[in-house]
Design a protein around this motif. Structure first.
Motif, PDB file in Angstrom:
ATOM      1  N   THR A   1      13.662  33.749-104.749  1.00 25.53           N
ATOM      2  CA  THR A   1      13.275  34.078-106.117  1.00 25.53           C
ATOM      3  C   THR A   1      13.734  35.502-106.409  1.00 25.53           C
ATOM      4  O   THR A   1      13.949  36.307-105.495  1.00 25.53           O
ATOM      5  CB  THR A   1      11.752  34.002-106.344  1.00 25.53           C
TER       6      THR A   1
ATOM      7  N   ILE B   1      12.710  24.064-108.789  1.00 24.19           N
ATOM      8  CA  ILE B   1      11.557  24.963-108.660  1.00 24.19           C
ATOM      9  C   ILE B   1      10.509  24.625-109.714  1.00 24.19           C
ATOM     10  O   ILE B   1       9.318  24.489-109.410  1.00 24.19           O
ATOM     11  CB  ILE B   1      11.998  26.434-108.789  1.00 24.19           C
ATOM     12  N   THR B   2      10.947  24.496-110.967  1.00 25.91           N
ATOM     13  CA  THR B   2      10.032  24.225-112.076  1.00 25.91           C
ATOM     14  C   THR B   2       9.270  22.920-111.874  1.00 25.91           C
ATOM     15  O   THR B   2       8.073  22.823-112.177  1.00 25.91           O
ATOM     16  CB  THR B   2      10.811  24.171-113.396  1.00 25.91           C
ATOM     17  N   ASN B   3       9.956  21.935-111.329  1.00 23.03           N
ATOM     18  CA  ASN B   3       9.338  20.625-111.101  1.00 23.03           C
ATOM     19  C   ASN B   3       8.623  20.521-109.759  1.00 23.03           C
ATOM     20  O   ASN B   3       8.188  19.436-109.361  1.00 23.03           O
ATOM     21  CB  ASN B   3      10.399  19.525-111.209  1.00 23.03           C
ATOM     22  N   ARG B   4       8.527  21.643-109.065  1.00 25.42           N
ATOM     23  CA  ARG B   4       7.835  21.710-107.766  1.00 25.42           C
ATOM     24  C   ARG B   4       8.362  20.671-106.785  1.00 25.42           C
ATOM     25  O   ARG B   4       7.602  19.927-106.169  1.00 25.42           O
ATOM     26  CB  ARG B   4       6.322  21.584-107.958  1.00 25.42           C
ATOM     27  N   GLN B   5       9.673  20.666-106.649  1.00 23.51           N
ATOM     28  CA  GLN B   5      10.334  19.727-105.751  1.00 23.51           C
ATOM     29  C   GLN B   5      10.891  20.414-104.506  1.00 23.51           C
ATOM     30  O   GLN B   5      11.612  19.786-103.730  1.00 23.51           O
ATOM     31  CB  GLN B   5      11.474  19.031-106.499  1.00 23.51           C
TER      32      GLN B   5
ATOM     33  N   PRO C   1       6.672  27.573-101.081  1.00 23.93           N
ATOM     34  CA  PRO C   1       6.005  26.601-101.948  1.00 23.93           C
ATOM     35  C   PRO C   1       4.679  26.164-101.321  1.00 23.93           C
ATOM     36  O   PRO C   1       4.675  25.444-100.328  1.00 23.93           O
ATOM     37  CB  PRO C   1       7.003  25.438-102.015  1.00 23.93           C
TER      38      PRO C   1
ATOM     39  N   GLU D   1       5.799  30.719-109.136  1.00 23.59           N
ATOM     40  CA  GLU D   1       6.564  29.510-108.818  1.00 23.59           C
ATOM     41  C   GLU D   1       6.132  28.820-107.528  1.00 23.59           C
ATOM     42  O   GLU D   1       6.437  27.651-107.324  1.00 23.59           O
ATOM     43  CB  GLU D   1       8.050  29.857-108.752  1.00 23.59           C
ATOM     44  N   GLY D   2       5.441  29.547-106.656  1.00 17.01           N
ATOM     45  CA  GLY D   2       5.020  28.933-105.405  1.00 17.01           C
ATOM     46  C   GLY D   2       3.675  28.243-105.475  1.00 17.01           C
ATOM     47  O   GLY D   2       3.275  27.557-104.539  1.00 17.01           O
ATOM     48  N   GLY D   3       2.947  28.454-106.588  1.00 11.96           N
ATOM     49  CA  GLY D   3       1.652  27.809-106.748  1.00 11.96           C
ATOM     50  C   GLY D   3       0.509  28.561-106.079  1.00 11.96           C
ATOM     51  O   GLY D   3      -0.502  27.976-105.715  1.00 11.96           O
TER      52      GLY D   3
ATOM     53  N   TYR E   1       2.628  24.141-102.276  1.00 12.54           N
ATOM     54  CA  TYR E   1       2.373  22.707-102.385  1.00 12.54           C
ATOM     55  C   TYR E   1       3.006  21.948-101.226  1.00 12.54           C
ATOM     56  O   TYR E   1       2.773  20.757-101.061  1.00 12.54           O
ATOM     57  CB  TYR E   1       2.877  22.165-103.727  1.00 12.54           C
ATOM     58  N   ASP E   2       3.805  22.618-100.408  1.00 11.14           N
ATOM     59  CA  ASP E   2       4.334  22.050 -99.160  1.00 11.14           C
ATOM     60  C   ASP E   2       3.324  22.391 -98.067  1.00 11.14           C
ATOM     61  O   ASP E   2       3.183  23.554 -97.668  1.00 11.14           O
ATOM     62  CB  ASP E   2       5.705  22.657 -98.856  1.00 11.14           C
TER      63      ASP E   2
END
Length: 203
Positions: A133, A122-126, A1, A157-159, A3-4
């Motif tokens: 995957t 995953i969808t909510n990027r949490q 992810p 999904e990982g952005g 976003y992490d």
């Protein structure tokens, strides 16, 4: 992810990839019913290039440690999330064990009780930490394993975002199939350098 922020450095992402002994896990956990990944698309698709993942998909403990240091290290424990109702516990534990053995980082499987709870997170990027995957192709062409997963699409999904990759996808869409494949193959060099995911194996 992506976003992490702990995964900001491509070197850190590459270190985790190079810490996974795919061939051993394919043998011990999958009984050789899957094929270790060596590219960003599997061998059954049009446009597959053997070895297109380069060193990124090669198990190398020394290189993994060096990359981790260059990327600034990783001081926290690592987790790999999966859904318990999908039969993933054994291979996730094996991947964690390989990372721990190689890098000395404590890696823990993170089970979600159901597929729905897992997908919702995953969808909510949490997601905090790595997560599994799976991709099933819509048609056997390399494009279907690249643009949906790493381009401007819902399956990304990982952005991940890279303007060079997006430009190649845009160019390829305007070309006849054979010429387009060359652009898709070229884009794998960008993926291997930026490591938006860790290819493991294909069925």
């Amino acid at each position: 992810p992506l976003y992490d922020k702990r995964f900001d450095a491509p070197e850190v992402r590459a270190a985790f990839s190079r810490a996974v002994d795919r061939r051993d896990i394919v043998s011990t956990e999958w009984n050789d019913t899957v094929v270790a990944a060596d590219a960003w698309a599997p061998p059954v698709v049009e446009g597959y290039e053997p070895g297109a993942c380069g060193d990124t998909c090669e198990y190398d403990p020394a290189a993994a440690k060096d990359l981790l240091a260059k990327g600034g290290g990783f001081t926290d424990d690592l987790s790999i999330a999966y859904n318990e109702d999908g039969g993933h516990a054994e291979w996730v534990a094996a991947v964690c064990a390989s990372i721990t053995r190689t890098l000395g980082i404590t890696c823990n499987p993170q089970p979600f009780p159901t597929q729905k709870e897992f997908v919702d997170a995953i969808t909510n990027r949490q997601m905090v930490g790595l997560f599994r995957t799976t991709w099933r192709m819509d048609y056997p062409n390399i494009q279907n394993f690249l643009e949906p997963l790493y381009g401007k699409a819902g399956a990304n999904e990982g952005g991940y975002s890279d303007p060079r990759f997006d430009a190649l996808m845009a160019e390829a869409r305007k070309l006849p199939v054979e010429e387009a494949i060359a652009k898709y193959q070229e884009s794998q060099v960008i993926l291997s350098g930026t490591v938006p995911a860790i290819p493991l194996w294909s069925g």
